[in-house]
Write an enzyme that holds these catalytic residues in place. Structure first.
Site, PDB file in Angstrom:
ATOM      1  N   HIS A 105      -4.305   1.621   7.498  1.00  0.00           N
ATOM      2  CA  HIS A 105      -2.921   2.351   7.646  1.00  0.00           C
ATOM      3  C   HIS A 105      -2.770   3.102   6.833  1.00  0.00           C
ATOM      4  O   HIS A 105      -1.906   3.729   6.978  1.00  0.00           O
ATOM      5  CB  HIS A 105      -2.213   1.098   7.570  1.00  0.00           C
ATOM      6  CG  HIS A 105      -0.516   1.545   7.089  1.00  0.00           C
ATOM      7  ND1 HIS A 105       0.825   0.935   8.207  1.00  0.00           N
ATOM      8  CD2 HIS A 105       0.277   2.100   6.567  1.00  0.00           C
ATOM      9  CE1 HIS A 105       1.578   1.640   7.764  1.00  0.00           C
ATOM     10  NE2 HIS A 105       1.269   2.560   6.891  1.00  0.00           N
ATOM     11  N   GLU A 106      -3.291   2.879   5.138  1.00  0.00           N
ATOM     12  CA  GLU A 106      -3.455   4.322   4.223  1.00  0.00           C
ATOM     13  C   GLU A 106      -4.602   4.776   4.813  1.00  0.00           C
ATOM     14  O   GLU A 106      -3.692   6.729   4.284  1.00  0.00           O
ATOM     15  CB  GLU A 106      -3.661   3.549   2.654  1.00  0.00           C
ATOM     16  CG  GLU A 106      -3.025   2.371   2.366  1.00  0.00           C
ATOM     17  CD  GLU A 106      -1.016   2.376   2.367  1.00  0.00           C
ATOM     18  OE1 GLU A 106      -0.583   3.518   2.977  1.00  0.00           O
ATOM     19  OE2 GLU A 106      -0.131   1.608   2.901  1.00  0.00           O
ATOM     20  N   GLY A 123       0.796  -1.148  -0.052  1.00  0.00           N
ATOM     21  CA  GLY A 123      -0.134   0.107  -0.024  1.00  0.00           C
ATOM     22  C   GLY A 123       0.884   1.377  -0.089  1.00  0.00           C
ATOM     23  O   GLY A 123       1.987   0.965   0.881  1.00  0.00           O
ATOM     24  N   GLN A 145       2.777  10.143   1.175  1.00  0.00           N
ATOM     25  CA  GLN A 145       4.373   9.346   1.555  1.00  0.00           C
ATOM     26  C   GLN A 145       4.898   9.753   0.166  1.00  0.00           C
ATOM     27  O   GLN A 145       6.596   9.621   0.104  1.00  0.00           O
ATOM     28  CB  GLN A 145       4.209   7.811   1.570  1.00  0.00           C
ATOM     29  CG  GLN A 145       3.667   7.507   2.681  1.00  0.00           C
ATOM     30  CD  GLN A 145       3.157   5.973   2.902  1.00  0.00           C
ATOM     31  OE1 GLN A 145       2.017   5.239   2.406  1.00  0.00           O
ATOM     32  NE2 GLN A 145       4.087   5.232   2.913  1.00  0.00           N
ATOM     33  N   CYS A 194       5.500   0.210   6.790  1.00  0.00           N
ATOM     34  CA  CYS A 194       5.062   1.407   6.146  1.00  0.00           C
ATOM     35  C   CYS A 194       6.737   0.963   5.435  1.00  0.00           C
ATOM     36  O   CYS A 194       8.061   1.947   5.924  1.00  0.00           O
ATOM     37  CB  CYS A 194       4.665   2.514   7.131  1.00  0.00           C
ATOM     38  SG  CYS A 194       5.022   4.193   6.193  1.00  0.00           S
ATOM     39  N   LEU A 195       6.212   1.901   4.270  1.00  0.00           N
ATOM     40  CA  LEU A 195       7.809   1.895   3.351  1.00  0.00           C
ATOM     41  C   LEU A 195       8.430   3.274   3.514  1.00  0.00           C
ATOM     42  O   LEU A 195       9.311   3.549   3.515  1.00  0.00           O
ATOM     43  CB  LEU A 195       6.785   2.440   1.903  1.00  0.00           C
ATOM     44  CG  LEU A 195       6.249   1.033   1.391  1.00  0.00           C
ATOM     45  CD1 LEU A 195       5.700   1.322  -0.341  1.00  0.00           C
ATOM     46  CD2 LEU A 195       7.532   0.030   1.372  1.00  0.00           C
ATOM     47  N   HIS A 254      -2.572   7.573   6.453  1.00  0.00           N
ATOM     48  CA  HIS A 254      -1.890   8.655   6.398  1.00  0.00           C
ATOM     49  C   HIS A 254      -2.313   9.720   5.880  1.00  0.00           C
ATOM     50  O   HIS A 254      -1.993  10.923   5.614  1.00  0.00           O
ATOM     51  CB  HIS A 254      -1.018   7.480   4.802  1.00  0.00           C
ATOM     52  CG  HIS A 254       0.515   6.995   5.207  1.00  0.00           C
ATOM     53  ND1 HIS A 254       1.797   7.577   5.630  1.00  0.00           N
ATOM     54  CD2 HIS A 254       0.650   5.889   5.201  1.00  0.00           C
ATOM     55  CE1 HIS A 254       2.371   6.820   6.186  1.00  0.00           C
ATOM     56  NE2 HIS A 254       1.692   5.377   5.579  1.00  0.00           N
TER      57      HIS A 254
HETATM   58 ZN    ZN Z   1       2.851   3.523   5.551  1.00  0.00          ZN
END
Ligand code: ZN
Length: 161
Positions: A130-131, A46, A51, A88-89, A134
């Site tokens: 999670h997304e 995701g 991000q 998380c990226l 953000h």
């Molecule tokens: Zn994330």
């Protein structure tokens, strides 16, 4: 299509509230294409627009069941509970134990401006939550708690969202 830079750590864009998308145009389509490329390239499940430095309410998710492009997403229902490690990226190489609902209903627009309802369970539900966090400037680290005794930590890095 292009791979965009993923902001990490203390980058300001990760902690701001993103604005709703108003125009479903070619620019939005290009952003969605780039976000999917960037997510797959980074081996994530995701990615949210903040991000990649874009403060708009856009996320892409693919937990192995196909790509979901969600614009102005809203979580409209949650139920159950799941416990597990999450990454998380924007925080590469880290993971933390986070308790989340196990089933989620998310409503979002697709790139054509059509409103669609998605039902997610397990990892997909976790990715949706999670997304969407953000988009409100929240990162999973705020939700990390200590794993209960005996709970097995993943041997490999868990999937990064
Ligand atoms: Zn994330």
């Amino acid at each position: 299509m292009a791979i965009r830079n993923i902001f990490t750590g203390d980058a300001e864009c990760l902690y701001k509230v993103a604005k709703p998308v108003e125009k479903f145009d070619a620019r939005l389509a290009a952003l969605l294409d780039d976000m999917a490329d960037t997510m797959y390239h980074a081996d994530g499940v995701g990615l949210a627009a903040p991000q990649v430095g874009i403060l708009r309410r856009v996320v892409v998710i693919d937990c192995g069941e196909g790509l979901i492009e969600a614009i102005n997403p809203e979580i409209i229902e949650t139920s159950g509970e799941q416990c597990g490690y999450e990454g998380c990226l924007s925080f590469p190489g880290k993971s933390g134990y986070v308790v989340r609902p196990n089933e989620v209903v998310m409503r979002a627009y697709n790139r054509n401006g059509e409103l669609i309802e998605y039902r997610g369970e397990g990892l997909l539900a976790r990715a949706m939550l999670h997304e969407c966090d953000h988009l409100d400037g929240h990162v999973y680290l705020e939700k990390v708690t200590e794993a209960p005794e005996g709970f097995e930590a993943p041997e490999e890095d868990c999937e990064e969202e």
